[in-house]
Enzyme design. Structure first.
Site, PDB file in Angstrom:
ATOM      1  N   GLY A 271       0.686  -5.009   0.796  1.00  0.00           N
ATOM      2  CA  GLY A 271      -0.467  -4.964  -0.112  1.00  0.00           C
ATOM      3  C   GLY A 271      -0.428  -5.713  -1.451  1.00  0.00           C
ATOM      4  O   GLY A 271      -1.178  -6.176  -2.199  1.00  0.00           O
TER       5      GLY A 271
ATOM      6  N   ALA B 176       0.883  -1.114  -0.096  1.00  0.00           N
ATOM      7  CA  ALA B 176      -0.060   0.059  -0.059  1.00  0.00           C
ATOM      8  C   ALA B 176       0.751   1.141   0.150  1.00  0.00           C
ATOM      9  O   ALA B 176       1.974   1.160   0.371  1.00  0.00           O
ATOM     10  CB  ALA B 176      -0.802  -0.004   1.319  1.00  0.00           C
TER      11      ALA B 176
ATOM     12  N   GLU C 293      -0.790  -9.288  -0.689  1.00  0.00           N
ATOM     13  CA  GLU C 293      -2.084  -9.447  -0.596  1.00  0.00           C
ATOM     14  C   GLU C 293      -2.902  -9.544  -1.896  1.00  0.00           C
ATOM     15  O   GLU C 293      -3.855 -10.153  -2.088  1.00  0.00           O
ATOM     16  CB  GLU C 293      -2.791  -8.376   0.391  1.00  0.00           C
ATOM     17  CG  GLU C 293      -2.150  -8.487   1.825  1.00  0.00           C
ATOM     18  CD  GLU C 293      -2.441  -7.305   2.595  1.00  0.00           C
ATOM     19  OE1 GLU C 293      -2.289  -6.142   2.231  1.00  0.00           O
ATOM     20  OE2 GLU C 293      -2.953  -7.730   3.964  1.00  0.00           O
TER      21      GLU C 293
ATOM     22  N   GLU D  40       4.453  -5.220   7.242  1.00  0.00           N
ATOM     23  CA  GLU D  40       3.811  -4.147   7.800  1.00  0.00           C
ATOM     24  C   GLU D  40       4.212  -3.977   9.480  1.00  0.00           C
ATOM     25  O   GLU D  40       4.056  -2.739   9.844  1.00  0.00           O
ATOM     26  CB  GLU D  40       2.192  -4.248   7.901  1.00  0.00           C
ATOM     27  CG  GLU D  40       1.493  -4.354   6.390  1.00  0.00           C
ATOM     28  CD  GLU D  40       1.642  -5.597   5.695  1.00  0.00           C
ATOM     29  OE1 GLU D  40       2.256  -6.587   6.082  1.00  0.00           O
ATOM     30  OE2 GLU D  40       0.761  -5.646   4.637  1.00  0.00           O
TER      31      GLU D  40
HETATM   32  N1  CO8 Z   1       4.590   3.135  -0.475  1.00  0.00           N
HETATM   33  C1  CO8 Z   1       4.868   4.479  -0.882  1.00  0.00           C
HETATM   34  N2  CO8 Z   1       6.240   4.445  -1.451  1.00  0.00           N
HETATM   35  C2  CO8 Z   1       7.117   3.620  -1.530  1.00  0.00           C
HETATM   36  C3  CO8 Z   1       6.645   2.174  -1.139  1.00  0.00           C
HETATM   37  C4  CO8 Z   1       5.299   2.012  -0.602  1.00  0.00           C
HETATM   38  N3  CO8 Z   1       4.987   0.796  -0.291  1.00  0.00           N
HETATM   39  N4  CO8 Z   1       7.704   1.574  -1.594  1.00  0.00           N
HETATM   40  C5  CO8 Z   1       8.584   2.029  -2.125  1.00  0.00           C
HETATM   41  N5  CO8 Z   1       8.447   3.294  -1.924  1.00  0.00           N
HETATM   42  C6  CO8 Z   1       9.184   4.374  -2.593  1.00  0.00           C
HETATM   43  C7  CO8 Z   1      10.307   4.975  -1.462  1.00  0.00           C
HETATM   44  O1  CO8 Z   1       9.793   5.618  -0.781  1.00  0.00           O
HETATM   45  C8  CO8 Z   1      11.133   5.691  -2.778  1.00  0.00           C
HETATM   46  O2  CO8 Z   1      10.667   6.738  -2.889  1.00  0.00           O
HETATM   47  P1  CO8 Z   1      11.953   7.926  -3.142  1.00  0.00           P
HETATM   48  O3  CO8 Z   1      12.696   7.573  -4.481  1.00  0.00           O
HETATM   49  O4  CO8 Z   1      11.152   9.173  -3.116  1.00  0.00           O
HETATM   50  O5  CO8 Z   1      12.859   7.752  -1.829  1.00  0.00           O
HETATM   51  C9  CO8 Z   1      10.996   4.731  -3.992  1.00  0.00           C
HETATM   52  O6  CO8 Z   1       9.819   4.154  -3.798  1.00  0.00           O
HETATM   53  C10 CO8 Z   1      12.041   3.647  -4.202  1.00  0.00           C
HETATM   54  O7  CO8 Z   1      12.154   2.975  -2.787  1.00  0.00           O
HETATM   55  P2  CO8 Z   1      13.494   2.418  -2.436  1.00  0.00           P
HETATM   56  O8  CO8 Z   1      14.481   3.219  -2.703  1.00  0.00           O
HETATM   57  O9  CO8 Z   1      13.088   1.979  -1.120  1.00  0.00           O
HETATM   58  O10 CO8 Z   1      13.532   1.095  -3.567  1.00  0.00           O
HETATM   59  P3  CO8 Z   1      14.591  -0.311  -3.326  1.00  0.00           P
HETATM   60  O11 CO8 Z   1      14.548  -0.855  -4.648  1.00  0.00           O
HETATM   61  O12 CO8 Z   1      15.734  -0.202  -2.643  1.00  0.00           O
HETATM   62  O13 CO8 Z   1      13.753  -1.163  -2.309  1.00  0.00           O
HETATM   63  C11 CO8 Z   1      11.520  -1.892  -1.430  1.00  0.00           C
HETATM   64  C12 CO8 Z   1      12.348  -1.432  -2.771  1.00  0.00           C
HETATM   65  C13 CO8 Z   1      12.318  -3.170  -0.826  1.00  0.00           C
HETATM   66  C14 CO8 Z   1      10.095  -2.708  -2.082  1.00  0.00           C
HETATM   67  C15 CO8 Z   1      11.460  -0.753  -0.354  1.00  0.00           C
HETATM   68  O14 CO8 Z   1      10.913   0.120  -1.268  1.00  0.00           O
HETATM   69  C16 CO8 Z   1      10.471  -1.288   0.663  1.00  0.00           C
HETATM   70  O15 CO8 Z   1      10.748  -1.842   1.455  1.00  0.00           O
HETATM   71  N6  CO8 Z   1       9.195  -0.880   0.414  1.00  0.00           N
HETATM   72  C17 CO8 Z   1       8.152  -0.923   1.591  1.00  0.00           C
HETATM   73  C18 CO8 Z   1       7.626  -2.095   1.595  1.00  0.00           C
HETATM   74  C19 CO8 Z   1       6.445  -2.152   2.662  1.00  0.00           C
HETATM   75  O16 CO8 Z   1       6.767  -2.021   3.705  1.00  0.00           O
HETATM   76  N7  CO8 Z   1       5.412  -2.556   2.240  1.00  0.00           N
HETATM   77  C20 CO8 Z   1       4.079  -2.540   3.094  1.00  0.00           C
HETATM   78  C21 CO8 Z   1       3.266  -1.440   2.783  1.00  0.00           C
HETATM   79  S1  CO8 Z   1       2.062  -1.187   4.274  1.00  0.00           S
HETATM   80  C22 CO8 Z   1       0.935  -2.224   3.634  1.00  0.00           C
HETATM   81  O17 CO8 Z   1       0.879  -2.579   2.425  1.00  0.00           O
HETATM   82  C23 CO8 Z   1      -0.126  -2.330   4.644  1.00  0.00           C
HETATM   83  C24 CO8 Z   1      -1.579  -2.268   3.857  1.00  0.00           C
HETATM   84  C25 CO8 Z   1      -2.200  -1.799   4.836  1.00  0.00           C
HETATM   85  C26 CO8 Z   1      -3.740  -1.304   4.429  1.00  0.00           C
HETATM   86  C27 CO8 Z   1      -4.529  -1.005   5.586  1.00  0.00           C
HETATM   87  C28 CO8 Z   1      -5.707  -0.555   4.963  1.00  0.00           C
HETATM   88  C29 CO8 Z   1      -6.838  -0.765   6.056  1.00  0.00           C
END
Ligand code: CO8
Length: 260
Positions: A111, A68, A114, A134
């Site tokens: 997400g 997400a 999911e 998460e």
């Molecule tokens: N949301 C928003 N931005 C993101 C996300 C995300 N999930 N993932 C990555 N980005 C952005 C980063 O902030 C970064 O932005 P910027 O260039 O402006 O700094 C850009 O994408 C690139 O990210 P990275 O530099 O981190 O890229 P890497 O290739 O080094 O790493 C990863 C890729 C491993 C995917 C890493 O970005 C990461 O760990 N992302 C987050 C993963 C995460 O925690 N996902 C869970 C999100 S929460 C969720 O899904 C719960 C849903 C619950 C919803 C509830 C509703 C009721």
């Protein structure tokens, strides 16, 4: 319904197969509300189209989806999240009746994992990575992770993944039962296209009824599930495709399904 051209997804149609590429490369295809609107806006009408037999959901640039959109959620309050019933509409995606195949290359986290689990068949590249991270953000899965993952891989593995936020590679995901096939990255699109064409070429009513019955097994007890299955089976005898499929077998020729 979103009338504007989508810009968080790319939609392609090849005959009876519709492929959606999640496309927010700058944020690793993070699943924002706008992306969800576009996804439903594109797929809901096609779900009614008798000429469409399979959906494929995939990522882009070597990422399926990093979850997400954290930036969209970060500053929200609990009442705002509850008022909006944030992300409740993902269930509309899960409820689409056209079979859905997830083609997962790269990260399918939060997400993203999911979303893959909301699809009916999950095919992964050998570099795919799954996880529910998460807890590392101070929250928990919110689009079905605690429910679907537990049903698919069992409590032991679900707890391990969800409470630690650790990632699982494609091979482990296949062993756990989250993924049905793992293929080399270069073969992912071809393999999925083949599965999608096969599914789309079958009798529409049979395929839809079968996927619905399989999903009932996650919802109800065995005797109810068996009755549901039997009633669905009986109902298929109202279709021309049942007559065609069985007659073609007996006449030793390939069937021609019409979706009627
Ligand atoms: N949301 C928003 N931005 C993101 C996300 C995300 N999930 N993932 C990555 N980005 C952005 C980063 O902030 C970064 O932005 P910027 O260039 O402006 O700094 C850009 O994408 C690139 O990210 P990275 O530099 O981190 O890229 P890497 O290739 O080094 O790493 C990863 C890729 C491993 C995917 C890493 O970005 C990461 O760990 N992302 C987050 C993963 C995460 O925690 N996902 C869970 C999100 S929460 C969720 O899904 C719960 C849903 C619950 C919803 C509830 C509703 C009721």
């Amino acid at each position: 319904m979103n009338e504007r051209k989508p810009h968080h997804i790319v939609v392609e149609r090849d005959g009876a197969v519709v492929t959606v590429h999640l496309h927010r490369p700058a944020v690793r295809n993070a699943l924002s509300s706008a992306l969800l609107d576009e996804l439903l806006g594109a797929l809901a009408p096609l779900d009614e189209d008798p000429a469409v037999g399979c959906f494929v959901v995939t990522g882009s640039d070597g990422v399926f989806a990093a979850g997400a959109d954290i930036a969209e959620m970060a500053d929200r309050s609990a009442p705002e999240m509850a008022q909006e019933d944030y992300f409740a509409r993902w269930e509309e995606f899960a409820a689409l009746r056209t079979p859905k195949i997830a083609a997962v290359d790269g990260y399918a986290l939060g997400g993203g994992c999911e979303l893959a689990m909301m699809c009916d068949i999950v095919v992964a590249s050998d570099r795919a990575v799954f996880g529910q991270p998460e807890v590392l953000l101070g929250v928990m899965p919110g689009i079905g992770g605690t429910q679907r993952l537990t049903r698919l891989v069992g409590r032991a593995k679900a707890m391990d993944l969800i409470l630690t936020g650790r990632r699982m590679n494609a091979e482990a995901a296949e062993r756990a039962g989250l993924v049905s096939r793992v293929v080399p990255t270069a073969e992912l699109a071809g393999e999925v296209a083949e599965i999608a064409a096969t599914v789309a070429g079958l009798g529409r009513a049979a395929v839809r009824a079968a996927r619905e019955a399989v999903d009932q097994s996650l919802e109800v007890g065995l005797s109810h599930g068996l009755r549901f299955e039997r009633r669905s089976f009986h109902a298929l005898f109202a279709t021309e495709d049942q007559k065609e499929g069985m007659r073609a077998f007996l006449q030793k020729r390939p069937p021609t399904f019409t979706g009627r």
